[in-house]
Scaffold this active site. Structure first.
Site, PDB file in Angstrom:
ATOM      1  N   ASP A   1      14.648  36.548  35.518  1.00 30.83           N
ATOM      2  CA  ASP A   1      13.986  35.920  34.398  1.00 30.83           C
ATOM      3  C   ASP A   1      13.608  36.886  33.277  1.00 30.83           C
ATOM      4  OD1 ASP A   1      14.149  33.656  35.913  1.00 30.83           O
ATOM      5  OD2 ASP A   1      12.350  34.147  36.987  1.00 30.83           O
TER       6      ASP A   1
ATOM      7  N   GLU B   1      16.027  24.362  32.273  1.00 33.71           N
ATOM      8  CA  GLU B   1      14.787  25.122  32.401  1.00 33.71           C
ATOM      9  C   GLU B   1      14.479  26.404  31.872  1.00 33.71           C
ATOM     10  OE1 GLU B   1      14.912  26.364  36.592  1.00 33.71           O
ATOM     11  OE2 GLU B   1      16.755  27.324  36.304  1.00 33.71           O
TER      12      GLU B   1
END
Length: 502
Positions: free
Chosen positions: A15, A183
């Site tokens: 991420d 997301e």
């Protein structure tokens, strides 16, 4: 060198988020329950990266992270620079949205501030607008909140300490045909547009989307801007848009690579006639591309460690919040890890005091020297590969009457409650060993060792297949442990020297 090859960070930098301040680029990534957390990297060209340090010394609430919680903690942080300060926001799926900030990337960083409490709040990203207003967007974890595929937006106080409304859905993935598991939003402002870059379709098989609107709260229109296509880069996922000093645009994202975790790729970014971003090669990931900024000094995040003054480098973290006494003072001959008395010593996945770093994409060879200085029967220490399954090679004090030291190779699988011996054990009469694990391109690990300085390495047991650890790639680990001791009997240590990854 005039070109780079992907991945630019061939290890688990999950991420990633990236910003530029002046001519310097900075990156942070998910650290989950490892401590210290929120790792920080620096680059001048988006390809060559080195450690700056960490922004989080301990996880909160501290008592929740006294033991490994590898699928909890810091999820998908957002790094920003605003009003002369660096800011990092992240979601803890069990507690809520936190932020820390600092006047300099090297700190000092503030203590974590819980901005929004709640279950399932993940992937937050702030935006300070041109008119002085501030906003926050975040996603949802179905495992905690029972909802997903939604992006929620809030008005936020400019100091990042308060949300000013109850929030509203800004993008509803359920209303977009074929979109699911939306997301990881990152929000930006450019040329009158609000942009949200967010992946969907799952980590291993999904795509990267872009959304734009004239107002922060929408309505947004969407487009898929990066997908696997004909390449071998599965599920290009969740990353960051950054502009270089010359005005060129770039996008960094991760790719799930099994036991190696989420490796980071760099994509060129252009714009089409309708004002939409075009990532990679016409929407597909590139394997090789001209350097963004030629002339950078080749470097990579550190892996090797000589443990100067008995301390370890920023590439290492513990599996949980550390306690005093895990590292013992010494005479500078290496890292002295205390052989902590613990009932969890048989399962490295439950042992908090395992010192870990990322398993880099192979082929690699990892070596370290070990000396076991604990006289207690059953004391042990070693070099490990830890994921959903684990394996380690090292030294153990014989629990029998002789009290000698032997070389052992142990492993535990997904369901094992206790570790098991591998092929053999043999004496290590000097209480020393050189340990090695050779990692192939498909994360197969061959363990070997030498029990005297002039001995050759001998392989041990069958090849071990490294495995990921839920959202985390497998970890290289150093550990020392012992059975519980009677009364106040003092413990000993294991000394590690010359850790090398080649």
């Amino acid at each position: 060198m005039t070109t780079y090859r992907n991945p630019v960070l061939p290890a688990d930098w999950s991420d990633p988020d990236v910003i530029r301040v002046g001519e310097d680029f900075y990156l942070t990534a998910s650290s989950f329950s490892r401590v210290p957390g929120l790792p920080l990297l620096h680059s001048r060209d988006l390809v060559n990266w080195s450690f700056v340090g960490h922004a989080l010394d301990r996880l909160e609430p501290a008592e929740d992270f006294a033991e490994p919680r590898h699928d909890r903690g810091v999820w998908a942080p957002a790094l920003r620079h605003h009003d002369g300060r660096f800011w990092i926001f992240w979601g803890d799926p069990d507690h809520g949205v936190y932020q820390v900030n600092a006047p300099d990337i090297r700190g000092p960083w503030t203590d974590p501030w819980l901005l929004k409490a709640g279950k399932g709040l993940i992937d937050p990203c702030p935006l300070w607008d041109e008119d002085g207003r501030a906003y926050l967007v975040h996603g949802w974890a179905f495992s905690r909140a029972g909802i997903k595929n939604l992006l929620t937006g809030h008005a936020m106080s400019p100091d990042g300490r308060e949300l000013l409304d109850a929030g509203r859905v800004v993008v509803d993935g359920d209303a977009l045909p074929g979109w699911f598991t939306l997301e990881g939003p990152k929000v930006y402002r450019r040329d009158g547009w609000y942009w949200i870059f967010a992946p969907a379709g799952s980590v291993e098989t999904g795509w990267q989307g872009a959304f734009r609107s004239r107002g922060f709260f929408g309505p947004y229109e969407e487009r898929v801007v990066l997908a696997q296509g004909d390449t071998d880069v599965n599920g290009p996922h969740q990353g960051a848009w950054v502009t270089d000093p010359g005005g060129g645009d770039w996008f960094l994202h991760f790719q799930q690579r099994g036991a190696f975790g989420r490796v980071v790729h760099l994509q060129p970014m252009a714009w089409d006639a309708d004002g939409w971003p075009v990532l990679g090669d016409r929407g597909q990931p590139v394997a090789e591309h001209p350097l963004p900024l030629p002339g950078g000094e080749p470097c990579a995040p550190a892996t090797d460690d000589d443990f100067p003054d008995g301390t370890f480098g920023p590439q290492w973290s513990w599996l949980a919040n550390p306690a005093s006494g895990w590292v013992l003072p010494g005479d500078g001959d290496g890292l002295r890890l205390a052989c902590r008395p613990t009932v969890a010593a048989a399962d490295l996945r439950r042992l908090s005091s395992v010192l870990v770093q990322r398993l880099p994409v192979g082929p690699r060879t990892v070596e370290v020297e070990l000396r076991l200085d604990d006289p207690a029967p059953g004391a042990k220490a070693g070099l490990a590969v830890v994921g959903d399954a684990f394996s380690w090679i090292g030294l153990e004090r014989d629990p029998g009457d002789g009290g000698g030291v032997r070389l052992v190779h142990r492993f535990g699988d997904l369901v094992a409650e206790r570790e098991r011996d591998a092929a053999y054990a043999r004496p290590a009469p000097e209480g020393r060993a050189r340990l090695r694990v050779e990692v192939t391109a498909d994360a197969r690990c061959r363990f070997s060792a030498a029990v005297s300085p002039d001995a050759e390495f001998r392989p041990s047991g069958q090849v071990f297949a490294a495995t990921p650890w839920r959202w985390v790639g497998a970890q290289l680990g150093l550990f020392a442990a012992a059975p519980p001791r009677p009364g106040e009997e003092p413990g000993g240590a294991a000394v590690f020297r010359g850790f090398r990854v080649t």
